[in-house]
Design an enzyme around this catalytic site. Structure first.
Site, PDB file in Angstrom:
ATOM      1  N   TYR A   1       0.822  -1.225   0.039  1.00  0.00           N
ATOM      2  CA  TYR A   1      -0.005  -0.066  -0.001  1.00  0.00           C
ATOM      3  C   TYR A   1       0.931   1.426  -0.059  1.00  0.00           C
ATOM      4  O   TYR A   1       0.471   2.290   0.147  1.00  0.00           O
ATOM      5  CB  TYR A   1      -1.052   0.079   1.190  1.00  0.00           C
ATOM      6  CG  TYR A   1      -2.085  -1.063   1.163  1.00  0.00           C
ATOM      7  CD1 TYR A   1      -2.230  -1.581   0.007  1.00  0.00           C
ATOM      8  CD2 TYR A   1      -2.922  -1.343   2.150  1.00  0.00           C
ATOM      9  CE1 TYR A   1      -3.353  -2.799  -0.125  1.00  0.00           C
ATOM     10  CE2 TYR A   1      -3.798  -2.294   2.232  1.00  0.00           C
ATOM     11  CZ  TYR A   1      -4.110  -2.917   1.022  1.00  0.00           C
ATOM     12  OH  TYR A   1      -5.194  -4.023   1.014  1.00  0.00           O
TER      13      TYR A   1
ATOM     14  N   LYS B   1       5.063 -14.027   4.537  1.00  0.00           N
ATOM     15  CA  LYS B   1       4.893 -15.103   3.452  1.00  0.00           C
ATOM     16  C   LYS B   1       6.541 -14.998   2.841  1.00  0.00           C
ATOM     17  O   LYS B   1       6.608 -14.924   1.650  1.00  0.00           O
ATOM     18  CB  LYS B   1       3.999 -14.682   2.408  1.00  0.00           C
ATOM     19  CG  LYS B   1       3.850 -15.668   1.192  1.00  0.00           C
ATOM     20  CD  LYS B   1       2.859 -16.736   1.235  1.00  0.00           C
ATOM     21  CE  LYS B   1       3.170 -17.664   0.088  1.00  0.00           C
ATOM     22  NZ  LYS B   1       2.368 -18.831   0.227  1.00  0.00           N
TER      23      LYS B   1
ATOM     24  N   ASP C   1      -1.140 -17.547   4.010  1.00  0.00           N
ATOM     25  CA  ASP C   1      -2.175 -18.483   3.231  1.00  0.00           C
ATOM     26  C   ASP C   1      -2.696 -19.368   4.458  1.00  0.00           C
ATOM     27  O   ASP C   1      -3.854 -19.664   4.514  1.00  0.00           O
ATOM     28  CB  ASP C   1      -1.707 -18.619   1.978  1.00  0.00           C
ATOM     29  CG  ASP C   1      -0.387 -19.415   1.960  1.00  0.00           C
ATOM     30  OD1 ASP C   1       0.396 -19.264   3.210  1.00  0.00           O
ATOM     31  OD2 ASP C   1       0.172 -19.855   0.975  1.00  0.00           O
TER      32      ASP C   1
ATOM     33  N   ASP D   1      -5.140  -6.572   6.415  1.00  0.00           N
ATOM     34  CA  ASP D   1      -6.295  -6.123   5.639  1.00  0.00           C
ATOM     35  C   ASP D   1      -7.133  -7.309   5.341  1.00  0.00           C
ATOM     36  O   ASP D   1      -8.286  -7.268   5.706  1.00  0.00           O
ATOM     37  CB  ASP D   1      -6.078  -5.257   4.331  1.00  0.00           C
ATOM     38  CG  ASP D   1      -7.322  -4.328   3.763  1.00  0.00           C
ATOM     39  OD1 ASP D   1      -8.382  -4.251   4.566  1.00  0.00           O
ATOM     40  OD2 ASP D   1      -7.178  -3.649   2.884  1.00  0.00           O
TER      41      ASP D   1
ATOM     42  N   ASP E   1     -10.639  -8.887   7.518  1.00  0.00           N
ATOM     43  CA  ASP E   1     -12.103  -8.928   6.855  1.00  0.00           C
ATOM     44  C   ASP E   1     -12.488 -10.492   7.051  1.00  0.00           C
ATOM     45  O   ASP E   1     -13.686 -10.650   7.418  1.00  0.00           O
ATOM     46  CB  ASP E   1     -12.131  -8.641   5.673  1.00  0.00           C
ATOM     47  CG  ASP E   1     -12.367  -6.993   5.365  1.00  0.00           C
ATOM     48  OD1 ASP E   1     -12.081  -6.403   6.200  1.00  0.00           O
ATOM     49  OD2 ASP E   1     -12.820  -6.553   4.253  1.00  0.00           O
TER      50      ASP E   1
HETATM   51 MG    MG Z   1     -10.287  -3.521   4.059  1.00  0.00          MG
END
Ligand code: MG
Ligand code: NAI
Length: 325
Positions: free
Chosen positions: A119, A166, A198, A222, A226
């Site tokens: 990001y 990772k 993962d 992120d 969720d």
């Molecule tokens: Mg989000």
């Protein structure tokens, strides 16, 4: 001293859940709210989604309570996070009694690095049809998030601490993240696990009770938070804090929910739990607990909003929380 809180409802249900939350706060604590604007509707009216006057109000405030933005979310929330100097995004995902969570044993807190990773905004189209993205991972930011994560876990009594990564594939960048986090753990003498992100996604679905605090690079935090939202009954329940050294911003994890906006049926619990995190940050730990307890009791006894299977309006839920207080 009365603290100043910048209040930015934003778009869609932000205009419903944020006023509901400030109503509740008015019954609990003496704070000075300064309203500010941001989001799609501001871009339409004023040409920019995040105007200078809003930035100034956020900079001057002791904390900010933000609702959600719509299509302009990236233009609003990313600059706001950097304006408060946020290096840590804290996202608790807990199953509350009476909410019919997929995994009722879930009690997780994601500590997400909030400044870099994929990001960082370094993207380009190098030629027609070929695009690239630069993933930035620094030792400083990795150490800082790990230090924060281990201290957070110790303060709140979480025994399980996992470092998500990772590094088997992203050897240099996540290698850096992992090494920095493990160094911090060793310095603190803290126990921890390392988990491939993962595989962690699968473990979180099947055995969330085995995890407590999860320290993550930006994108992993992120996505996984969720995922955890799904375990505990959906986005209407997930709060978050964006913490800096001297300032902070609190917001529900959900967006502007255009599909239900304007109907007075949005669940304000996520924003109320975010406000409780804000009260912790402003050093009102008892008020924060009172607020959390009132929201939890209302979730358990009802009335709850349609996303949780009830038929209460946002206003009815809010009145019930105030009644509990
Ligand atoms: Mg989000
Ligand atoms: P969303 O979180 O707005 O909605 C996803 C689904 O969850 C919808 O069905 C919605 O009705 C439901 N939902 C969300 N919050 C709820 C609540 N409090 N009570 C009841 N139901 C709730 O995510 P979506 O649909 O992907 O995005 C909608 C808009 O929000 C987009 O324009 C997006 O850019 C923006 N967005 C903004 C964010 C922010 O400001 N931080 C974060 C995520 C999305």
């Amino acid at each position: 001293m009365t603290e100043t809180v910048a209040v930015i409802p934003g778009d869609g249900i932000g205009q419903e859940v944020v006023p509901a939350t400030t109503d509740v706060l008015d019954h609990l604590v003496d704070l000075e709210f300064v309203e500010a604007e941001a989001g799609d509707h501001v871009k339409e009216e004023r040409g920019v989604a995040l105007p200078e006057d809003t930035k100034q109000i956020v900079t001057d405030a002791d904390a900010t309570l933000f609702g959600a933005a719509g299509e302009t979310a990236a233009d609003v929330i990313l600059p706001l996070r950097s304006l408060v100097g946020s290096f840590a995004n804290v996202r608790p995902a807990r199953a509350y009694p009476g909410t019919d969570a997929l995994q009722p044993e879930t009690d997780l807190v994601f500590i997400r690095e909030n400044t870099e990773g994929v990001y960082s905004g370094i993207e380009s189209e190098i030629t027609d049809g070929v695009t690239t993205l630069t993933r930035v991972i620094t030792e400083d930011a990795s150490r800082k998030i790990a230090e924060f994560g281990f201290e957070y876990a110790a303060d709140r009594g979480y025994n399980s601490i996992s470092i998500a990564h990772k590094a088997n594939v992203m050897r240099t960048t996540d290698g850096q993240f992992l090494e920095a986090a493990e160094t911090v753990a060793d310095e603190k003498g803290a126990a921890y696990d390392t988990v491939l992100m993962d595989a962690l996604a699968m473990h979180l679905i099947m055995h969330p009770e085995e995890f407590g605090v999860v320290i993550c690079p930006n994108l992993a935090g992120d996505v996984l938070s969720d995922l955890a939202a799904g375990l505990v009954g959906g986005l209407g329940l997930l709060p978050s804090a964006n913490l800096g050294d001297d300032n902070a911003l609190f917001e529900p994890v959900h967006g502007s929910a255009p599909d239900i906006a304007g109907e007075n049926i949005a669940n304000p619990a996520a924003t109320m739990f975010s406000a409780a995190m804000m009260l912790d940050h402003l050093d009102y730990p008892e008020k924060a607990d009172q607020l959390r307890t009132a929201v939890e009791s209302t979730l358990a006894s009802g009335p709850v909003t349609p996303d949780l299977g009830g038929d209460a309006t946002t206003s009815e839920f809010t009145s019930a929380v105030i009644e509990e207080l």
